[in-house]
Scaffold this motif. Structure first.
Motif, PDB file in Angstrom:
ATOM      1  N   ARG A 265    -175.032 -34.803 103.310  1.00 54.43           N
ATOM      2  CA  ARG A 265    -175.033 -34.428 104.728  1.00 54.43           C
ATOM      3  C   ARG A 265    -174.625 -32.969 104.905  1.00 54.43           C
ATOM      4  O   ARG A 265    -175.180 -32.243 105.740  1.00 54.43           O
ATOM      5  CB  ARG A 265    -174.070 -35.335 105.497  1.00 54.43           C
ATOM      6  N   TYR A 266    -173.646 -32.535 104.099  1.00 53.28           N
ATOM      7  CA  TYR A 266    -173.145 -31.166 104.231  1.00 53.28           C
ATOM      8  C   TYR A 266    -174.236 -30.150 103.875  1.00 53.28           C
ATOM      9  O   TYR A 266    -174.443 -29.159 104.595  1.00 53.28           O
ATOM     10  CB  TYR A 266    -171.935 -30.984 103.322  1.00 53.28           C
ATOM     11  N   ARG A 267    -174.944 -30.401 102.777  1.00 53.90           N
ATOM     12  CA  ARG A 267    -175.984 -29.466 102.364  1.00 53.90           C
ATOM     13  C   ARG A 267    -177.151 -29.464 103.333  1.00 53.90           C
ATOM     14  O   ARG A 267    -177.818 -28.439 103.521  1.00 53.90           O
ATOM     15  CB  ARG A 267    -176.460 -29.812 100.955  1.00 53.90           C
ATOM     16  N   ALA A 268    -177.411 -30.606 103.954  1.00 56.32           N
ATOM     17  CA  ALA A 268    -178.487 -30.662 104.941  1.00 56.32           C
ATOM     18  C   ALA A 268    -178.138 -29.830 106.170  1.00 56.32           C
ATOM     19  O   ALA A 268    -179.000 -29.161 106.756  1.00 56.32           O
ATOM     20  CB  ALA A 268    -178.760 -32.111 105.340  1.00 56.32           C
ATOM     21  N   LEU A 269    -176.864 -29.863 106.557  1.00 52.01           N
ATOM     22  CA  LEU A 269    -176.425 -29.133 107.750  1.00 52.01           C
ATOM     23  C   LEU A 269    -176.129 -27.665 107.467  1.00 52.01           C
ATOM     24  O   LEU A 269    -176.303 -26.815 108.345  1.00 52.01           O
ATOM     25  CB  LEU A 269    -175.183 -29.809 108.346  1.00 52.01           C
ATOM     26  N   HIS A 270    -175.655 -27.377 106.259  1.00 55.96           N
ATOM     27  CA  HIS A 270    -175.221 -26.008 105.927  1.00 55.96           C
ATOM     28  C   HIS A 270    -175.819 -25.580 104.581  1.00 55.96           C
ATOM     29  O   HIS A 270    -175.095 -25.388 103.605  1.00 55.96           O
ATOM     30  CB  HIS A 270    -173.688 -25.934 105.880  1.00 55.96           C
ATOM     31  N   PRO A 271    -177.122 -25.412 104.507  1.00 61.46           N
ATOM     32  CA  PRO A 271    -177.771 -25.086 103.225  1.00 61.46           C
ATOM     33  C   PRO A 271    -177.373 -23.724 102.671  1.00 61.46           C
ATOM     34  O   PRO A 271    -177.547 -23.471 101.481  1.00 61.46           O
ATOM     35  CB  PRO A 271    -179.263 -25.136 103.572  1.00 61.46           C
ATOM     36  N   GLY A 272    -176.845 -22.849 103.513  1.00 60.66           N
ATOM     37  CA  GLY A 272    -176.467 -21.524 103.048  1.00 60.66           C
ATOM     38  C   GLY A 272    -175.101 -21.466 102.387  1.00 60.66           C
ATOM     39  O   GLY A 272    -174.739 -20.432 101.808  1.00 60.66           O
ATOM     40  N   ILE A 273    -174.343 -22.540 102.462  1.00 62.27           N
ATOM     41  CA  ILE A 273    -173.012 -22.560 101.850  1.00 62.27           C
ATOM     42  C   ILE A 273    -173.141 -22.954 100.380  1.00 62.27           C
ATOM     43  O   ILE A 273    -173.679 -24.010 100.048  1.00 62.27           O
ATOM     44  CB  ILE A 273    -172.077 -23.540 102.579  1.00 62.27           C
ATOM     45  N   GLU A 274    -172.630 -22.110  99.510  1.00 61.75           N
ATOM     46  CA  GLU A 274    -172.654 -22.381  98.070  1.00 61.75           C
ATOM     47  C   GLU A 274    -171.460 -23.254  97.719  1.00 61.75           C
ATOM     48  O   GLU A 274    -170.312 -22.876  97.977  1.00 61.75           O
ATOM     49  CB  GLU A 274    -172.606 -21.063  97.301  1.00 61.75           C
ATOM     50  N   VAL A 275    -171.705 -24.421  97.139  1.00 65.40           N
ATOM     51  CA  VAL A 275    -170.654 -25.394  96.853  1.00 65.40           C
ATOM     52  C   VAL A 275    -170.339 -25.403  95.358  1.00 65.40           C
ATOM     53  O   VAL A 275    -171.245 -25.527  94.525  1.00 65.40           O
ATOM     54  CB  VAL A 275    -171.062 -26.815  97.307  1.00 65.40           C
ATOM     55  N   HIS A 276    -169.051 -25.276  95.033  1.00 68.06           N
ATOM     56  CA  HIS A 276    -168.582 -25.370  93.656  1.00 68.06           C
ATOM     57  C   HIS A 276    -167.649 -26.579  93.558  1.00 68.06           C
ATOM     58  O   HIS A 276    -166.762 -26.751  94.402  1.00 68.06           O
ATOM     59  CB  HIS A 276    -167.818 -24.113  93.237  1.00 68.06           C
ATOM     60  N   ILE A 277    -167.820 -27.407  92.533  1.00 70.26           N
ATOM     61  CA  ILE A 277    -167.012 -28.620  92.368  1.00 70.26           C
ATOM     62  C   ILE A 277    -166.327 -28.580  91.008  1.00 70.26           C
ATOM     63  O   ILE A 277    -166.984 -28.407  89.978  1.00 70.26           O
ATOM     64  CB  ILE A 277    -167.868 -29.891  92.485  1.00 70.26           C
ATOM     65  N   ASP A 278    -165.011 -28.739  91.016  1.00 69.69           N
ATOM     66  CA  ASP A 278    -164.237 -28.870  89.788  1.00 69.69           C
ATOM     67  C   ASP A 278    -163.682 -30.284  89.730  1.00 69.69           C
ATOM     68  O   ASP A 278    -163.154 -30.787  90.726  1.00 69.69           O
ATOM     69  CB  ASP A 278    -163.075 -27.868  89.752  1.00 69.69           C
ATOM     70  N   GLU A 279    -163.802 -30.929  88.568  1.00 69.18           N
ATOM     71  CA  GLU A 279    -163.299 -32.286  88.389  1.00 69.18           C
ATOM     72  C   GLU A 279    -162.167 -32.304  87.375  1.00 69.18           C
ATOM     73  O   GLU A 279    -162.215 -31.610  86.362  1.00 69.18           O
ATOM     74  CB  GLU A 279    -164.421 -33.212  87.906  1.00 69.18           C
ATOM     75  N   GLY A 280    -161.157 -33.099  87.653  1.00 69.22           N
ATOM     76  CA  GLY A 280    -160.031 -33.230  86.750  1.00 69.22           C
ATOM     77  C   GLY A 280    -159.137 -34.361  87.206  1.00 69.22           C
ATOM     78  O   GLY A 280    -159.395 -34.998  88.238  1.00 69.22           O
ATOM     79  N   PRO A 281    -158.064 -34.654  86.476  1.00 69.92           N
ATOM     80  CA  PRO A 281    -157.115 -35.686  86.912  1.00 69.92           C
ATOM     81  C   PRO A 281    -156.496 -35.335  88.258  1.00 69.92           C
ATOM     82  O   PRO A 281    -156.517 -34.172  88.680  1.00 69.92           O
ATOM     83  CB  PRO A 281    -156.053 -35.669  85.787  1.00 69.92           C
ATOM     84  N   ASP A 282    -155.935 -36.332  88.926  1.00 66.15           N
ATOM     85  CA  ASP A 282    -155.371 -36.104  90.260  1.00 66.15           C
ATOM     86  C   ASP A 282    -154.311 -35.008  90.256  1.00 66.15           C
ATOM     87  O   ASP A 282    -154.243 -34.181  91.161  1.00 66.15           O
ATOM     88  CB  ASP A 282    -154.803 -37.402  90.847  1.00 66.15           C
ATOM     89  N   ARG A 283    -153.467 -34.954  89.216  1.00 67.27           N
ATOM     90  CA  ARG A 283    -152.414 -33.939  89.162  1.00 67.27           C
ATOM     91  C   ARG A 283    -153.001 -32.537  89.019  1.00 67.27           C
ATOM     92  O   ARG A 283    -152.406 -31.555  89.478  1.00 67.27           O
ATOM     93  CB  ARG A 283    -151.447 -34.229  88.023  1.00 67.27           C
ATOM     94  N   GLN A 284    -154.179 -32.423  88.380  1.00 67.07           N
ATOM     95  CA  GLN A 284    -154.795 -31.109  88.216  1.00 67.07           C
ATOM     96  C   GLN A 284    -155.376 -30.606  89.532  1.00 67.07           C
ATOM     97  O   GLN A 284    -155.338 -29.411  89.819  1.00 67.07           O
ATOM     98  CB  GLN A 284    -155.866 -31.166  87.138  1.00 67.07           C
ATOM     99  N   VAL A 285    -155.911 -31.521  90.335  1.00 64.97           N
ATOM    100  CA  VAL A 285    -156.414 -31.119  91.657  1.00 64.97           C
ATOM    101  C   VAL A 285    -155.277 -30.539  92.491  1.00 64.97           C
ATOM    102  O   VAL A 285    -155.446 -29.529  93.183  1.00 64.97           O
ATOM    103  CB  VAL A 285    -157.066 -32.319  92.377  1.00 64.97           C
ATOM    104  N   ILE A 286    -154.087 -31.152  92.404  1.00 59.92           N
ATOM    105  CA  ILE A 286    -152.918 -30.633  93.108  1.00 59.92           C
ATOM    106  C   ILE A 286    -152.583 -29.225  92.623  1.00 59.92           C
ATOM    107  O   ILE A 286    -152.286 -28.320  93.416  1.00 59.92           O
ATOM    108  CB  ILE A 286    -151.707 -31.567  92.892  1.00 59.92           C
TER     109      ILE A 286
END
Length: 287
Positions: free
Chosen positions: A113-134
């Motif tokens: 939904r986000y990309r459909a509404l805001h195609p100009g926004i470049e999205v970066h995703i980092d994955e890790g354990p919950d403590r690493q996100v903190i």
């Protein structure tokens, strides 16, 4: 001092190398070296210690890195506020995600939904354990992160609630019980999942003054499920992280007393969050 210099410094520190930073930025290594040298000369301190195969931050470099990331975050917010006035046609959003619940069940639908509404926004995703996100939130390496609530030092927005469950091999003597307590799980080998809600599981056992017999530590939930499926250990995971499988080869039983788990989004300060971040949070809350 320029934002470009700070961006290069931050990336060299993150990747621990000039070559890796140059590759990521698509510029020559000499340009990276020149930017760092100019920044160090202007500040009058050594920010990075050069070694043969890598670089590491000096003590003052570690302190200044947090400031640099804060300045870059503010600059990104300013750019996106300007972009917001133009219909958010440009911008960047950095998301931190953990475990199957957020990465596989929540995030894909929100992103569509986000990309459909805001195609100009470049999205970066980092994955890790919950403590690493903190940690990424604290270090300003991400704009918004999926977290297990509560997290008092952040501004948070609840998205969903499930519960923690015990995982047992199908042939386990306790598999026929309707629910289990934590003490029931301390007599068997235990597999601890580093991804997902690992911190919550640790806190549960500590609060009950119990010590599970940890024999396995898996970085991914699928590996944990496989260990349980083979009959080698028991575990505790979140119900929402389990895959939809009619014949999983293990049984999941609620804990007694029930242990709810709340998942939400967190930002350092919602008043300073960029328009792209706030738009993502709003969409996530509507999902």
């Amino acid at each position: 001092m320029t934002l470009t210099q700070l961006e290069i410094f931050s990336l060299v520190a993150e990747l621990r190398g000039f070559t890796a930073a140059a590759t990521r930025l698509g510029i020559g290594q000499s340009a990276v070296s020149h930017a760092i040298k100019s920044l160090e000369q202007e500040l009058g301190v050594e920010l990075l210690r050069r070694h043969q195969s890598m670089v590491e931050l000096s003590d003052i470099g570690q302190q200044l890195l947090l400031r640099a990331r804060a300045m870059l975050g503010l600059a990104n917010t300013l750019r996106q506020e300007a972009a917001d006035a133009r219909g958010m046609r440009r911008g960047t959003l950095r998301i931190g995600s953990f475990g199957p619940t957020s990465s596989m069940k929540l995030l894909p639908g929100i992103l569509r939904r986000y990309r459909a509404l805001h195609p100009g926004i470049e999205v970066h995703i980092d994955e890790g354990p919950d403590r690493q996100v903190i940690q990424w939130l604290d270090e300003r390496r991400i704009d918004v992160g999926f977290v297990v609530l509560p997290e008092e030092r952040f501004d948070t927005f609840m998205l969903m609630e499930d519960q923690m469950v015990a995982l047992l091999p199908t042939a386990h003597p306790l598999a026929a019980q309707a629910s289990l307590n934590l003490k029931d799980l301390c007599n068997d080998p235990f597999v601890h999942t580093e991804a997902g809600s690992s911190e919550l599981v640790t806190r549960l056992f500590n609060a009950a003054r119990l010590t599970p017999n940890v024999r396995f530590r898996c970085s991914q939930l699928l590996s944990t499920l496989d260990v349980v499926r083979r009959g080698e250990a028991v575990s505790v995971v979140s119900e929402g992280s389990l895959p939809d499988d009619e014949n999983p080869g293990y049984v999941a039983r609620p804990l007694s007393p029930r242990v709810p788990r709340q998942i939400g989004l967190a930002v350092l300060d919602s008043r300073q969050a960029s328009p792209a971040t706030l738009a993502f949070i709003e969409l996530a809350r509507q999902s």
